[in-house]
Design an enzyme around this catalytic site. Structure first.
Site, PDB file in Angstrom:
ATOM      1  N   ASP A 184     -13.758 -16.101   6.047  1.00  7.17           N
ATOM      2  CA  ASP A 184     -13.700 -16.672   4.714  1.00  7.17           C
ATOM      3  C   ASP A 184     -15.035 -17.410   4.487  1.00  7.17           C
ATOM      4  O   ASP A 184     -15.856 -17.574   5.399  1.00  7.17           O
ATOM      5  CB  ASP A 184     -12.482 -17.608   4.575  1.00  7.17           C
ATOM      6  CG  ASP A 184     -12.097 -17.786   3.119  1.00  7.17           C
ATOM      7  OD1 ASP A 184     -10.937 -18.138   2.849  1.00  7.17           O
ATOM      8  OD2 ASP A 184     -12.953 -17.555   2.238  1.00  7.17           O
TER       9      ASP A 184
HETATM   10  C1  GLC Z   1     -12.655 -18.478  -1.003  1.00  6.98           C
HETATM   11  C2  GLC Z   1     -11.231 -18.157  -0.642  1.00  6.98           C
HETATM   12  C3  GLC Z   1     -10.986 -16.706  -0.359  1.00  6.98           C
HETATM   13  C4  GLC Z   1     -11.932 -15.869  -1.190  1.00  6.98           C
HETATM   14  C5  GLC Z   1     -13.334 -16.135  -0.684  1.00  6.98           C
HETATM   15  C6  GLC Z   1     -14.396 -15.368  -1.474  1.00  6.98           C
HETATM   16  O1  GLC Z   1     -13.028 -19.727  -0.494  1.00  6.98           O
HETATM   17  O2  GLC Z   1     -10.630 -18.901   0.411  1.00  6.98           O
HETATM   18  O3  GLC Z   1      -9.612 -16.435  -0.661  1.00  6.98           O
HETATM   19  O4  GLC Z   1     -11.605 -14.497  -1.078  1.00  6.98           O
HETATM   20  O5  GLC Z   1     -13.644 -17.522  -0.694  1.00  6.98           O
HETATM   21  O6  GLC Z   1     -14.455 -15.855  -2.771  1.00  6.98           O
END
Ligand code: GLC
Length: 732
Positions: free
Chosen positions: A263
């Site tokens: 993430d």
């Molecule tokens: C965010 C979220 C995740 C998302 C990623 C990309 O912080 O936790 O669900 O897909 O970053 O945006």
């Protein structure tokens, strides 16, 4: 491209090229003139890293994607295409209800349709992978990201996770109009301590395996091309560095062979959690654990080279991850067609087309949950109805992750009611947020600049309007930015200014219907005490106003069922239906103090999982079993007859729950193991059957062996998780 050619390509790449293939940047790296400098270089990203990066997130638009891809491949030493990824969570430009709402429809096929529409729009705009489905089990309404989940039940979430993957990917994500799916957040992100986002999740292995992992496994089994590691520590180990979780559970046990992305900045956060001394150690731990792609940090791009050259990490380990990224591109057909479906003409034709809007409206109607109705609903077109509240003309009802949509495309309640031709009055009464408050959403700052004087004036108008109407529909709820990422709340009620509006309107007009906008279960005790009907519409998406109008005026009967319990207050949280009996089960009639209960609130939620009313009524016959024993290999059929006893067409979702009456470890009071939603005409009746097998009875026993234990079981079949319509059988 043949796998052998991928291996050759891997062999031709330099060490730095391979490392940069594991980096994911975002739109800030691509200014109009190509490679960005600015923020990127300030954050330690080098031109080379950006020139050789493997994937990118958050860039959308056919023309922009094609331009960036063309330049990237020209500049890349081996002309390897980028993968364009984005958060297409509940729609791209035509926005569907939030996932928690879609769970309320108890209709995975509907979610599949929504995913197909999202994939068509997103792929025409150049997106090739979406960071969806979010398969996190959720039991804590304080956590803002419950809005992205399909709820508190493992079985329901599993059916949705597989349906969403199939909707995005179809049979082959290379096909036009399809995009890759990325199941997230692995694992246990939905169980943050105290409901506070990014917090530690402390789960026993049995709870993790029985309750939290199956939905991710269902997405993997459905063929998700990617998975994403979660921010949280699971039992004090950051997921991105959790070798047991990623290598043994995800890859060996679940059979996941796709690319695993962290993430946002989660690899660097291994250091913040306190499990790595610095980014160098974080990079080492993450690659060893099997995290392939580093989203938005320099851990991999700045440290893997020295880790490999020093022998602390093997190049073979790196190659394994790089090959997965190349395989991902190959599965998407990008070596043959790096632009995939990016097409300006298709973009114009598909985005927000009438077919998509119609599907979004129909989906929304199935997600609404009627919690109370004394008969005041459905409304009649000719009766004078006052639509009052901040959501009457609010367009921000798309959910926190609708980051590529334009709220201006939303149909408001006022627009929907007006185009329906109803005899209606309108007044906003107050703002969504309390005066002078501001709240940061996912993509903008929401401010309520109204002063108390403004609000007093609005309130006065609203009360006058309520006085002139036969009925009032109060359109209230959470602000869209009060749920979603980093939106945990300790108080799960509606804003104070809305409570005041509710009280003042109810004082002058008792014929009150509440339409509730929410990204989570809320404490709605006061609303329940004053309203004669309550319709939960969640965040209903682009066609929200039309969908709400059609349900309020009875064109379609509401059919949603709660996918997550509504607590009577935040003090009950986490509260969920498949709890455990305890050694001192509560008995509300008992005078015995020493039972498992509170002194000041009930144990039961205000509204339980699986609950929802209709404009018609249904009877469900006693449970019939075609035997009273089941062998490990056999099948037992449970059936009931459902009848529509009312005067309107409606749908009932018949739910099958099973209780393992005694196990080698304690077992939940019941667990959902099947559901069927059927639409019936007035007086129509239909027999429905559920096939029960030992597979549905399996759990991780006292020795952590996954099996069904012989013994007595109870089957419940009814229209919510409290049903006592039951029959018994024995597993041999
Ligand atoms: C965010 C979220 C995740 C998302 C990623 C990309 O912080 O936790 O669900 O897909 O970053 O945006």
């Amino acid at each position: 491209m043949e796998h052998s050619r991928l291996l050759e390509l891997l062999g031709e790449m330099s060490l730095e090229e391979k490392i940069n293939q594991l980096f994911q940047g975002n739109s800030m790296f691509y200014e109009e003139d190509g490679i960005a400098t600015g923020p990127a270089s300030q954050q330690g990203f080098t031109e080379k890293t950006i020139r050789e990066t493997g994937t990118v997130l958050g860039i959308i638009g056919a023309a922009k994607v094609k331009k960036i891809q063309k330049e990237h491949m020209e500049n890349h030493p081996h002309h390897i295409p980028l993968v364009f990824m984005a958060d297409i969570i509940n729609g791209c430009r035509t926005v569907f209800p939030i996932p928690l709402a879609q769970g309320a429809a108890f209709n995975p096929e509907l979610a599949k349709t929504g995913a197909e529409v999202a994939a068509r729009e997103a792929s025409a705009s150049g997106i090739q992978v979406t960071f969806s489905p979010m398969a996190d089990l959720v039991r804590d309404a304080r956590w803002g990201r419950v809005m992205e989940s399909t709820g508190e039940d493992t079985y329901l979430n599993s059916r949705y996770a597989e349906a969403l993957v199939r909707g995005y990917q179809g049979d082959d994500p290379k096909q036009p109009g399809k995009i890759g799916a990325c199941v997230k957040h692995f694992a246990g992100y939905g169980a943050p301590t105290a409901g506070r986002d990014y917090n530690n999740a402390e789960l026993s292995e049995r709870t993790l395996r029985d309750d939290y992992l199956p939905a991710y496994a269902a997405a993997v089994k459905a063929g998700a091309l990617m998975a994403m590691t979660s921010f949280n520590t699971l039992n004090r180990i950051p997921s991105s560095a959790n070798r047991w979780l990623l290598r043994q559970v995800l890859r060996e046990e679940m059979g996941f062979d796709g690319a695993l992305i962290s993430d946002w900045a989660a690899i660097e956060e291994i250091m913040n959690h306190g499990m790595a001394a610095d980014r160098r150690e974080a990079a080492k731990l993450a690659l060893e654990a099997g995290t392939d792609i580093d989203m938005m940090t320099t851990c991999y791009s700045n440290h893997l080279k020295e880790l490999i050259e020093s022998g602390e990490l093997s190049e073979a380990l790196l190659d394994t991850s790089v090959l997965r990224v190349l395989e991902l591109k190959n599965r998407l057909g990008l070596f043959e067609n790096p632009y995939k479906d990016a097409d300006e003409e298709a973009e114009k034709r598909l985005i927000l087309c009438q077919e998509h809007r119609e599907k979004a409206k129909n989906a929304a109607k199935e997600t609404f949950v009627l919690l109370e109705n004394n008969g005041i609903l459905p409304l009649k077109r000719e009766e004078k109805t006052a639509f009052i509240g901040p959501y009457v003309e609010e367009k921000s009802m798309l959910g926190a992750w609708s980051i590529f949509a334009d709220p201006e495309d939303t149909v408001t309640i006022r627009e929907g009611v007006t185009s329906y031709g109803a005899n209606a009055l309108f007044a906003s009464g107050c703002s969504v947020l309390d005066p002078q408050t501001s709240i940061m959403g996912m993509s903008e700052l929401y401010k309520n600049a109204k002063t108390q004087t403004d609000l007093d004036e609005l309130l006065g108008e609203a009360v006058d309007t309520a006085l002139r109407a036969d009925k009032v529909v109060l359109c209230i709820g959470e602000h869209v930015a009060q749920s979603g990422e980093a939106a945990s709340r300790g108080d799960i009620t509606i804003p104070e200014c809305q409570k005041k509006l509710l009280r003042e309107v109810a004082r002058v007009n008792k014929n009150l219907v509440a339409v509730l906008f929410n990204g989570r279960p809320l404490d709605i005790r006061e609303i329940k005490s004053l309203a004669k009907a309550i319709l939960v519409v969640w965040m209903p998406g682009t066609e929200g106003g039309n969908a709400i109008t059609e349900v309020l005026y009875g064109k379609t009967s509401p059919s949603g069922k709660l996918p997550m319990s509504f607590p009577c207050c935040v003090g009950q949280v986490p509260v969920f239906y498949n709890e455990f009996k305890t050694g001192r089960p509560n008995d509300a009639q008992s005078k015995n103090r020493f039972l498992s209960r509170y002194l000041d609130i009930p144990n039961e939620p205000l509204y339980p999982f699986g609950y929802g009313l209709s404009y018609t009524g249904f009877t469900i016959s006693p449970v019939r079993l075609d035997g009273n024993t089941l062998t490990q290999e056999g099948t037992l059929t449970a059936s009931v007859t459902v009848k529509n006893t009312g005067k309107r067409r409606g749908a009932e979702t018949v739910q099958l729950y099973i209780r393992d009456d005694a196990g080698s470890v304690v077992r939940p009071v019941r667990e959902l193991r099947g559901f069927q939603k059927l639409w019936l005409e007035p007086e129509e009746e239909r027999e429905i059957r559920f096939e029960i097998t030992a597979e549905l009875l399996k759990f991780h026993d006292i020795h952590m062996k996954y099996q069904a234990e012989p013994g007595s079981f109870t089957v419940f079949i009814g229209n919510d998780s409290r049903t006592q319509n039951q029959a018994a059988f024995t597993l041999l």
